[in-house]
Motif scaffolding. Sequence first.
Motif, short mmCIF file in Angstrom:
data_model
loop_
_atom_site.label_atom_id
_atom_site.label_comp_id
_atom_site.label_asym_id
_atom_site.label_seq_id
_atom_site.Cartn_x
_atom_site.Cartn_y
_atom_site.Cartn_z
N ALA A 1 13.11 -8.67 8.56
CA ALA A 1 12.45 -7.57 7.88
C ALA A 1 12.18 -6.30 8.95
CB ALA A 1 11.11 -8.25 7.50
N ARG A 2 12.74 -6.21 10.05
CA ARG A 2 12.69 -5.12 10.79
C ARG A 2 13.24 -3.80 10.16
NH1 ARG A 2 14.82 -7.70 16.42
NH2 ARG A 2 13.17 -9.21 16.83
N THR A 3 14.13 -4.01 9.52
CA THR A 3 14.73 -2.87 8.64
C THR A 3 14.89 -3.18 7.06
OG1 THR A 3 15.91 -2.17 10.53
CG2 THR A 3 16.59 -1.01 8.45
N LEU A 4 14.16 -2.70 6.30
CA LEU A 4 13.80 -3.16 5.06
C LEU A 4 13.75 -1.88 4.02
CD1 LEU A 4 13.60 -5.36 2.87
CD2 LEU A 4 10.91 -5.08 3.22
N TYR A 5 14.52 -1.76 3.14
CA TYR A 5 14.76 -0.68 2.18
C TYR A 5 14.34 -1.16 0.85
CZ TYR A 5 16.56 2.80 -0.92
OH TYR A 5 16.99 3.73 -2.05
N LEU A 6 13.51 -0.36 -0.07
CA LEU A 6 13.09 -0.84 -1.15
C LEU A 6 13.36 0.39 -2.17
CD1 LEU A 6 9.81 -2.42 -0.66
CD2 LEU A 6 11.89 -3.41 -1.24
N GLY A 7 14.30 0.32 -3.04
CA GLY A 7 14.55 1.54 -4.13
C GLY A 7 13.43 1.42 -4.95
N ARG A 8 13.07 2.73 -5.55
CA ARG A 8 12.11 2.94 -6.54
C ARG A 8 12.65 1.85 -7.99
NH1 ARG A 8 7.39 3.65 -4.40
NH2 ARG A 8 6.76 3.40 -6.59
N THR A 9 12.38 0.96 -7.89
CA THR A 9 12.95 0.06 -9.07
C THR A 9 11.80 -1.01 -9.34
OG1 THR A 9 14.44 -1.47 -8.18
CG2 THR A 9 15.43 0.40 -8.90
N GLU A 10 11.63 -1.45 -10.62
CA GLU A 10 10.78 -2.40 -10.94
C GLU A 10 11.14 -3.77 -10.30
OE1 GLU A 10 8.62 -2.45 -15.01
OE2 GLU A 10 10.53 -1.07 -15.10
N ARG A 11 12.64 -4.01 -10.06
CA ARG A 11 12.98 -5.26 -9.37
C ARG A 11 12.64 -4.98 -8.04
NH1 ARG A 11 17.73 -3.99 -13.03
NH2 ARG A 11 18.70 -2.64 -11.39
N ALA A 12 12.74 -3.95 -7.38
CA ALA A 12 12.33 -4.05 -6.01
C ALA A 12 10.94 -4.26 -5.73
CB ALA A 12 12.48 -2.66 -5.24
N GLU A 13 10.06 -3.84 -6.57
CA GLU A 13 8.46 -4.24 -6.70
C GLU A 13 8.45 -5.43 -6.70
OE1 GLU A 13 4.34 -2.55 -8.72
OE2 GLU A 13 6.23 -2.20 -9.83
N MET A 14 9.17 -6.19 -7.67
CA MET A 14 9.05 -7.67 -7.99
C MET A 14 9.09 -8.24 -6.69
SD MET A 14 10.95 -10.21 -10.78
CE MET A 14 10.66 -11.99 -10.61
N ARG B 1 0.97 -1.38 0.07
CA ARG B 1 0.05 0.03 -0.08
C ARG B 1 0.88 1.12 -0.03
NH1 ARG B 1 -2.62 2.31 4.15
NH2 ARG B 1 -2.08 0.42 5.62
N MET B 2 2.03 1.41 0.83
CA MET B 2 2.84 2.27 0.97
C MET B 2 3.44 2.56 -0.61
SD MET B 2 2.36 3.97 3.74
CE MET B 2 0.68 3.37 3.42
N TRP B 3 4.07 1.20 -1.02
CA TRP B 3 4.61 1.48 -2.55
C TRP B 3 3.46 2.13 -3.47
CZ3 TRP B 3 9.36 -0.05 -4.21
CH2 TRP B 3 9.55 0.02 -5.54
N ASN B 4 2.39 1.83 -3.51
CA ASN B 4 1.52 2.32 -4.34
C ASN B 4 1.27 3.69 -4.11
OD1 ASN B 4 1.18 -0.01 -5.73
ND2 ASN B 4 -0.47 -0.76 -4.65
N LYS B 5 1.29 4.23 -2.79
CA LYS B 5 0.98 5.43 -2.36
C LYS B 5 2.10 6.59 -2.69
CE LYS B 5 -1.01 8.19 1.33
NZ LYS B 5 -1.74 7.86 2.72
N TYR B 6 3.24 6.35 -2.39
CA TYR B 6 4.41 7.26 -2.35
C TYR B 6 5.21 6.77 -3.50
CZ TYR B 6 2.71 8.54 2.11
OH TYR B 6 1.94 8.84 3.30
N ARG B 7 6.05 7.81 -3.96
CA ARG B 7 6.90 7.68 -5.12
C ARG B 7 8.33 7.71 -4.70
NH1 ARG B 7 3.26 6.51 -7.18
NH2 ARG B 7 4.68 4.44 -7.37
N GLU B 8 8.78 8.08 -3.33
CA GLU B 8 10.08 7.85 -2.88
C GLU B 8 10.58 6.47 -2.64
OE1 GLU B 8 8.35 11.23 -0.38
OE2 GLU B 8 7.63 9.50 -1.36
N PRO B 9 11.77 6.25 -2.44
CA PRO B 9 12.32 4.83 -1.92
C PRO B 9 11.51 4.90 -0.52
CG PRO B 9 14.21 6.09 -2.85
CD PRO B 9 12.80 6.94 -2.94
N LEU B 10 11.41 3.60 0.01
CA LEU B 10 10.66 3.35 1.15
C LEU B 10 11.80 2.69 2.24
CD1 LEU B 10 7.38 1.92 0.12
CD2 LEU B 10 7.82 4.44 0.68
#
Length: 459
Positions: free
Chosen positions: A248-261, A204-213
């Motif tokens: 999964a206590r600290t998890l970073y996702l860059g704004r890439t399609e690989r991260a979304e996968m 839900r956060m991925w779909n809502k925001y455009r920054e890295p999470l």
Amino acid sequence: MRLIVRPGSFKSRDGTGGTKLTGRTHENLDRLLQSGGIRLGRAQRDRLDWLAGQYGAPTFDDVSDTGRKGVVILREPPSGAAAELFYRSLSPGCAVVIPTSENPGFDFLKSKLTEFGTVGPCGADGPHELWWGGIGWSKFLTAADTCTVRPRIVSCYPRGGDANAASSLRHALERFALAGHIEPIDTEFSDRVLCFEKAEFMVRMWNKYREPLLFVEAGAMLREAPLLPSFLGCDVALHKWNRWEMSARTLYLGRTERAEMLLRAWQQLAASYPAIWEGYLLDQAWSLTSSQVPLDTVWLPRSYHALKGDLGAMRATVLHDQQTTTLELGPDPAFSGIVRTARRAGRSSARDAFMVMTSNAQTANGVAVILRDIAASDAGAVAATVEALTGAYTANCGGYGRLELSLCAWQDDVGAARDAAALARYRILEIAPGQRIANDFFAHQAADDAVMTARHLFP
């Protein structure tokens, strides 16, 4: 569950640090890689370019044994004594890159170094896993303060739980002027968030925001602005507890399609297996994703996963309120044997497919190739066989819609890989390092299958 994505369908990573390489430097690096017979996919080359911008021009490990500097590329696994000497020759001003790091022969040296990250195989163009590390995080931790790309900090906690659980985290966001989103969510239990609930929140956060999470647990405290992952410009960043179990206590996702996968694979696994703890499900999502696309992963230092009571807690960037215990991270110690050895070395375990490739064949059938005895074979022979296999599949897939390649060091690994392939109803082929692989290898196997089928139908 098998998630299939065509390798090469994603954009390259977007690094945010380092010095831009000149055209001449690119040409010199091209010649160096060509002279060493090293093939890198685009994502792997991007990472190597970034390291060259940080440390200086790469060299091979056999150029000099004193005064090492810059990026050192290892082509062959060193013996125990040689690994010790090599390690002693390094300084914090060196980075070590292993372009064929899927080979367990490199495990001993890796155990002595600080593991910075990995980039998964890139199909036939870059059919190996790239590993990079060095002598500690000090250089990057200092440089990360200059990063202008700031992640959005996201967190959640049970709606029926303690409303003040995230107060320290909220104050830290204000102090460091970081964007954030912290909210209570509906949960099955009032005292904890289950894996599928956390994964759904992250989607839900991925779909809502455009920054890295950057997800951190609601009870955590930020001692510093957590800018290291965005500075490194990776797809995903996380910490491995005791060097093998993903947290999964600290998890970073860059704004890439690989991260979304990776994120969506984690969500699907968590929904399908809610009784399994989140770290292992994240591990399996990582395995699935990195076998199909060149996932650029950073293995965060302990300062991003410190627990109250740790000796290094005072130097932590992210300090979690959990006590030092493995209970929450892995309730079944015996379960870890499946992946522990490989994960400590930054590799996929033998139970996982090392690489998945797809073809244009309009069929649902697949072929599983098991490369056995890799621990007892010459590293060059193993690498050459992997390259020959991927090249042959690209040249002529033989009508097989998917190729899954598994690397097995021991016979019990071969048995596990065979069982997994049989469950998927794949054609199973077992080969040894150094075996000749012609361009019509898969076409020849398909022809044999057709003959066997005809004999079965018309005896």
